[in-house]
Write an enzyme that holds these catalytic residues in place. Structure first.
Site, mmCIF file in Angstrom:
data_model
loop_
_atom_site.group_PDB
_atom_site.id
_atom_site.type_symbol
_atom_site.label_atom_id
_atom_site.label_comp_id
_atom_site.label_asym_id
_atom_site.label_seq_id
_atom_site.Cartn_x
_atom_site.Cartn_y
_atom_site.Cartn_z
ATOM 1 N N GLY A 114 7.582 -12.833 -9.686
ATOM 2 C CA GLY A 114 8.700 -11.968 -9.343
ATOM 3 C C GLY A 114 8.209 -10.622 -8.840
ATOM 4 O O GLY A 114 7.090 -10.185 -9.141
ATOM 5 N N CYS A 115 9.034 -9.939 -8.072
ATOM 6 C CA CYS A 115 8.588 -8.691 -7.456
ATOM 7 C C CYS A 115 8.249 -7.630 -8.503
ATOM 8 O O CYS A 115 7.128 -7.089 -8.513
ATOM 9 C CB CYS A 115 9.616 -8.189 -6.455
ATOM 10 S SG CYS A 115 11.283 -7.984 -7.103
ATOM 11 N N HIS A 116 9.174 -7.327 -9.417
ATOM 12 C CA HIS A 116 8.875 -6.348 -10.461
ATOM 13 C C HIS A 116 7.728 -6.842 -11.352
ATOM 14 O O HIS A 116 6.843 -6.070 -11.732
ATOM 15 C CB HIS A 116 10.104 -6.120 -11.351
ATOM 16 C CG HIS A 116 11.272 -5.517 -10.664
ATOM 17 N ND1 HIS A 116 11.301 -4.207 -10.242
ATOM 18 C CD2 HIS A 116 12.482 -6.047 -10.344
ATOM 19 C CE1 HIS A 116 12.482 -3.949 -9.684
ATOM 20 N NE2 HIS A 116 13.217 -5.049 -9.741
ATOM 21 N N TYR A 279 3.391 -1.466 -3.803
ATOM 22 C CA TYR A 279 3.320 -2.591 -2.870
ATOM 23 C C TYR A 279 4.700 -2.771 -2.253
ATOM 24 O O TYR A 279 5.607 -1.949 -2.493
ATOM 25 C CB TYR A 279 2.868 -3.866 -3.589
ATOM 26 C CG TYR A 279 3.610 -4.196 -4.874
ATOM 27 C CD1 TYR A 279 4.555 -5.217 -4.933
ATOM 28 C CD2 TYR A 279 3.365 -3.480 -6.052
ATOM 29 C CE1 TYR A 279 5.229 -5.509 -6.121
ATOM 30 C CE2 TYR A 279 4.036 -3.768 -7.231
ATOM 31 C CZ TYR A 279 4.966 -4.778 -7.258
ATOM 32 O OH TYR A 279 5.637 -5.077 -8.421
#
Length: 308
Positions: A114-116, A279
């Site tokens: 996941g991004c987080h 990022y």
């Protein structure tokens, strides 16, 4: 020629993957006509015709596609939340250690982080693994993301609205965010962190922040010891450690927008430190990470076709 099917290429993650792959002469994309893109049999045929299939879908649809892929020779790389902590699926963050990178390369079922979660895991897992942070540590994390992480609906909202959307907005207020499960499992923590995600009025980019008291580091470890861990682990082109990377005392969450890399840094003093990962939520936080995993499966350098 590698045949690739992006199931759900109309979403933000799928579009970014397709954009990266369309530039590669050794990749042929399988594209379903509009009237067939949600048809299970058409999707099954596309998966079976592919060497690699990306799932860029809501969880229930990703689970359906994984079932459709049973019996195929395709490597399935899932960008949804559905399979990230399930047995039989390799967690797609190869920089954590060489053994994980080798497992990803050999796997036919890979779950993209996941991004987080990507930033939190990159910062915390190496320290837990080396005993610098206790497994039962009570950690906190703040993560600032661009609004593209909310998909097409949120992108449209930010494109059309003003007022409340012009200021950063915290969400996940019930402490039940869907990334917490992997953030806990992959780092080896015994408890989930107190997690404060914030969406702001910029398209893409991400900054994940984990504050620590130096006195809570184990074995007399210091900020320099933490930096040494990151220096030794993150020395590639995709994930890398940097010192003195602030912009005149500021850190922009949009510093790596449009890129597929991740910067790791440590700030603070002898008493309190802040671990930071920066990022793009659609890059190393989603599409870039998915393409990197595909490269490993194909035996290519991981940075092939990425924007670094």
């Amino acid at each position: 020629m590698t045949k690739v099917f992006v199931d759900g290429r109309e979403g933000t993650t799928g579009l970014r993957i397709a954009e990266r792959l369309e530039k590669r002469p050794n990749v042929s994309l399988i594209v379903l006509p509009e009237e067939k893109r949600k048809d299970p049999e058409a999707r099954r045929e596309a998966i079976f015709a592919s060497d690699v299939t990306f799932l860029c879908l809501p969880d229930a649809a990703a689970e359906e596609s994984a079932r459709l892929a049973e019996g195929s020779r395709a490597a399935v790389i899932d960008a949804s939340t559905a399979h990230r902590t399930l047995p039989g699926w390799e967690y797609g963050f190869p920089e954590l250690d060489e053994a994980r990178a080798a497992r990803i390369a050999a796997s036919k079922r890979i779950a993209v982080p996941g991004c987080h979660a990507s930033g939190f895991i990159a910062l915390v897992q190496p320290l837990v693994k080396r005993g610098i942070i206790d497994k039962d540590a009570a950690l906190a994390c703040t993560s600032i993301t661009g609004y593209s992480g909310g998909g097409k609906k949120m992108i449209a909202q930010y494109g059309a609205a003003a007022g409340a959307l012009a200021a950063p907005r915290q969400y996940g207020l019930t402490q039940q965010h869907k990334h917490l499960k992997e953030m806990t499992a992959v780092t080896g923590l015994d408890r989930a962190p107190v997690f404060c995600p914030v969406v702001a009025d910029f398209y893409s980019g991400m900054e994940v922040i984990v504050p620590l008291s130096v006195k809570d580091l184990k074995g007399g470890a210091s900020a320099e010891d933490v930096k040494d861990v990151y220096r030794g682990l993150y020395g590639g082109r995709i994930v890398f450690f940097r010192e003195n990377c602030d912009e005149e005392g500021f850190l922009s969450a949009g510093a790596y927008a449009g890129k597929d890399c991740m910067e790791i840094s440590v700030h603070g003093n002898d008493e309190r430190i802040v671990l930071v990962a920066r990022y793009d939520n659609l890059g190393k936080g989603a599409s870039g990470a998915a393409v990197e995993c595909m490269n490993l499966v194909l035996g290519l350098p991981p940075e092939t076709g990425l924007e670094l």
